[in-house]
Design an enzyme around this catalytic site. Structure first.
Site, mmCIF file in Angstrom:
data_model
loop_
_atom_site.group_PDB
_atom_site.id
_atom_site.type_symbol
_atom_site.label_atom_id
_atom_site.label_comp_id
_atom_site.label_asym_id
_atom_site.label_seq_id
_atom_site.Cartn_x
_atom_site.Cartn_y
_atom_site.Cartn_z
ATOM 1 N N ARG A 173 -42.062 86.378 83.651
ATOM 2 C CA ARG A 173 -42.166 84.923 83.645
ATOM 3 C C ARG A 173 -43.607 84.424 83.862
ATOM 4 O O ARG A 173 -44.059 83.494 83.206
ATOM 5 C CB ARG A 173 -41.287 84.357 84.759
ATOM 6 C CG ARG A 173 -41.183 82.842 84.799
ATOM 7 C CD ARG A 173 -40.495 82.403 86.086
ATOM 8 N NE ARG A 173 -39.283 83.121 86.357
ATOM 9 C CZ ARG A 173 -38.083 82.803 85.863
ATOM 10 N NH1 ARG A 173 -37.964 81.746 85.097
ATOM 11 N NH2 ARG A 173 -37.021 83.523 86.147
ATOM 12 N N CYS A 177 -22.382 71.490 71.151
ATOM 13 C CA CYS A 177 -21.215 71.013 71.882
ATOM 14 C C CYS A 177 -21.440 71.451 73.331
ATOM 15 O O CYS A 177 -22.450 72.057 73.614
ATOM 16 C CB CYS A 177 -19.956 71.637 71.313
ATOM 17 S SG CYS A 177 -19.788 71.208 69.576
ATOM 18 N N GLU A 178 -20.545 71.234 74.204
ATOM 19 C CA GLU A 178 -20.803 71.293 75.647
ATOM 20 C C GLU A 178 -21.701 70.070 75.907
ATOM 21 O O GLU A 178 -22.182 69.445 74.987
ATOM 22 C CB GLU A 178 -21.542 72.547 76.133
ATOM 23 C CG GLU A 178 -21.231 73.852 75.467
ATOM 24 C CD GLU A 178 -19.838 74.378 75.782
ATOM 25 O OE1 GLU A 178 -19.455 74.366 76.954
ATOM 26 O OE2 GLU A 178 -19.153 74.767 74.844
ATOM 27 N N ARG A 182 -31.279 78.009 79.703
ATOM 28 C CA ARG A 182 -31.580 78.087 81.145
ATOM 29 C C ARG A 182 -31.073 76.885 81.951
ATOM 30 O O ARG A 182 -30.537 77.064 83.047
ATOM 31 C CB ARG A 182 -33.076 78.295 81.378
ATOM 32 C CG ARG A 182 -33.579 79.650 80.843
ATOM 33 C CD ARG A 182 -35.030 79.896 81.196
ATOM 34 N NE ARG A 182 -35.239 80.046 82.610
ATOM 35 C CZ ARG A 182 -35.824 79.141 83.386
ATOM 36 N NH1 ARG A 182 -36.305 78.029 82.875
ATOM 37 N NH2 ARG A 182 -35.954 79.366 84.667
HETATM 38 C C1 LIG Z 1 -36.634 95.068 87.419
HETATM 39 C C2 LIG Z 1 -37.268 93.805 86.976
HETATM 40 N N1 LIG Z 1 -38.600 93.779 86.821
HETATM 41 C C3 LIG Z 1 -39.239 92.673 86.405
HETATM 42 C C4 LIG Z 1 -38.546 91.511 86.141
HETATM 43 C C5 LIG Z 1 -39.310 90.302 85.684
HETATM 44 O O1 LIG Z 1 -39.161 89.231 86.543
HETATM 45 P P1 LIG Z 1 -40.057 87.947 86.331
HETATM 46 O O2 LIG Z 1 -39.916 87.522 84.936
HETATM 47 O O3 LIG Z 1 -39.517 86.958 87.286
HETATM 48 O O4 LIG Z 1 -41.474 88.335 86.655
HETATM 49 C C6 LIG Z 1 -37.153 91.472 86.309
HETATM 50 C C7 LIG Z 1 -36.399 90.257 86.045
HETATM 51 O O5 LIG Z 1 -35.224 90.139 86.120
HETATM 52 C C8 LIG Z 1 -36.502 92.667 86.732
HETATM 53 O O6 LIG Z 1 -35.177 92.703 86.892
#
Ligand SMILES: Cc1ncc(COP(=O)(O)O)c(C=O)c1O
Length: 417
Positions: free
Chosen positions: A274, A342-343, A310
């Site tokens: 992220r 929809c929803e 999301r």
């Molecule tokens: C094992 C693992 N590593 C890394 C990530 C990446 O997380 P983020 O996108 O919040 O940095 C996730 C996300 O679910 C994860 O499960």
């Protein structure tokens, strides 16, 4: 996104809406922040990009060029990486409940490491590695039992979680490992969750992981990889983002522990998804309907649940502005932004915007992570195009789906033919 460097209206004209823009320069500069913080303390560290956030062959090429490692959570992600020419020697195969055939494909492809998520997986990997006549490097994913303040659906390192092997069971795994000659135990892993804003959970996880790291060394496993997962939080609306400079503190914490224990500083690894992809993405929509009801004004855009699930999934929030009025125009009106499916399909339950007109465009920022990667064809909407921006240039990363794509996999059983 560095908005002022791109003429969004021309991009809309060229590529149509809904459209996701992905800014390579933002991605690289955020990677630079993490690298700078870790580089202050660690001579050797690894950043594994978490492919689940957003991934395709073009991005694979970029990651390869940037020298990143890849955290693949499924064989599908490995497949895309290999198609992009990504070096398997920099891939770690993660994933919960991996199937035997998926593990076999991954090992055959030569992935560098596999992160073991369950005790059952050890025997499966051992048997595949023996069949292939090789030794497979593995990490053990530990469920550290660390609580974090984030949405329950993205909290993965607390004790009530399907991920990893419970902390209390790990020592018995060290004993089991001695039965598996085709496995080479090279590291420990944990991931406390996603959208984390504080340093404390990382320090707590590092402390717990380090204790096991030391025990592993004492058991005769000179493990080197110390992977604290991903999860760095970003700003969607008004959250204060995870302070990347704090990674220096986390790294120093591990370094001091290693020095005091008389072992070599481990190779510190992180898996951000992220943090790198989220702010690199911006979605552009056309406003098609503005409808007043007694309670509020609905503003409908040409995207929605199918390209960004999301908000429906866990109430994610976003900020936006009306392109034609600009980001700094007075926000005089209150709207509920919804999508086309929809929803109820609410993208933003309530937002103040400059007065919008039908035909205007809505710019929604921070849409790069877990939007496109979680998209679907719900209501048979084709997925939008994704355009990569770099240094003032734009180029397609993913073409807009066509209507033909919607029936590409359909079959007709003979009694209907
Ligand atoms: C094992 C693992 N590593 C890394 C990530 C990446 O997380 P983020 O996108 O919040 O940095 C996730 C996300 O679910 C994860 O499960």
């Amino acid at each position: 996104m560095s908005h002022n460097r791109y003429d969004l209206k021309s991009l809309i004209k060229k590529y149509d809406t809904p459209l996701m823009l992905f800014d390579q320069d933002v991605f690289e500069s955020r990677l630079g922040e993490i690298e700078a913080a870790l580089g202050k303390v660690c001579g050797d560290f690894r950043i594994y990009y978490a492919a689940k956030a957003f991934f395709n062959t073009g991005l694979g090429k970029l990651l390869n060029k940037l020298g990143l490692y890849l955290d693949a959570s499924s064989y599908g992600e490995i497949y895309v990486a290999l198609k992009s020419g990504f070096d398997p020697a920099r891939i770690n195969y993660h994933g919960h409940n991996k199937k035997e055939e998926e593990l076999r494909l991954a090992l055959k492809a030569g992935v560098a490491t596999v992160t073991v998520d369950s005790i059952e997986e050890l025997a499966t990997i051992q048997s595949i590695a023996r069949d292939l006549g090789r030794v497979q490097e593995i990490l053990i994913r530990v469920n550290p039992g660390v609580s974090v303040h984030t949405d329950e659906k993205i909290r993965t390192g607390c004790s009530d979680s399907k991920f990893g092997i419970p902390y209390e069971r790990i020592e018995s795994v060290f004993v089991d490992l001695k039965k598996y000659p085709n496995l080479k135990f090279v590291g420990l892993h944990c991931h406390v969750g996603s959208q984390i804003f504080e340093t404390a959970p990382y320090l707590e996880a590092a402390q717990r992981l380090f204790d096991l790291f030391l025990k592993a060394h004492r058991e005769g496993f000179p493990v080197r990889l110390f992977n604290l997962g991903g999860g760095f939080g970003i700003t969607y609306k008004d959250e204060t983002p995870f302070p990347t400079e704090e990674l220096t503190r986390v790294a120093s914490f591990v370094k001091e522990k290693a020095q005091k224990s008389g072992i070599q500083m481990p190779v510190l690894c992180f898996e951000p998804g992220r943090f790198l992809a989220g702010p690199s993405g911006t979605t552009l929509y056309t406003i098609g309907t503005i409808k007043e009801v007694p309670q509020r004004t609905y503003l409908s855009v040409d995207g929605g649940l199918f390209e960004n699930p999301r908000p429906a999934l866990y109430g994610a929030v976003y900020d936006a502005y009306v392109l034609e009025r600009g980001p700094d125009a007075e926000k005089a009106m209150s709207y509920r932004v919804c999508g086309r499916t929809c929803e109820s399909d609410v993208l933003i339950p309530e937002i103040k915007l400059a007065k919008a007109r039908v035909g205007d465009h809505l710019v929604v920022s921070n849409t790069g992570a877990y939007n496109y990667s979680m998209s679907s064809n719900y209501n048979q909407y084709p997925r939008p195009a994704v355009v990569l921006l770099h240094d003032g240039k734009d180029g397609l990363l993913v073409a807009r789906e066509e209507y033909e794509d919607l029936t590409r996999k359909d079959q007709t059983p003979d009694w209907l033919a």
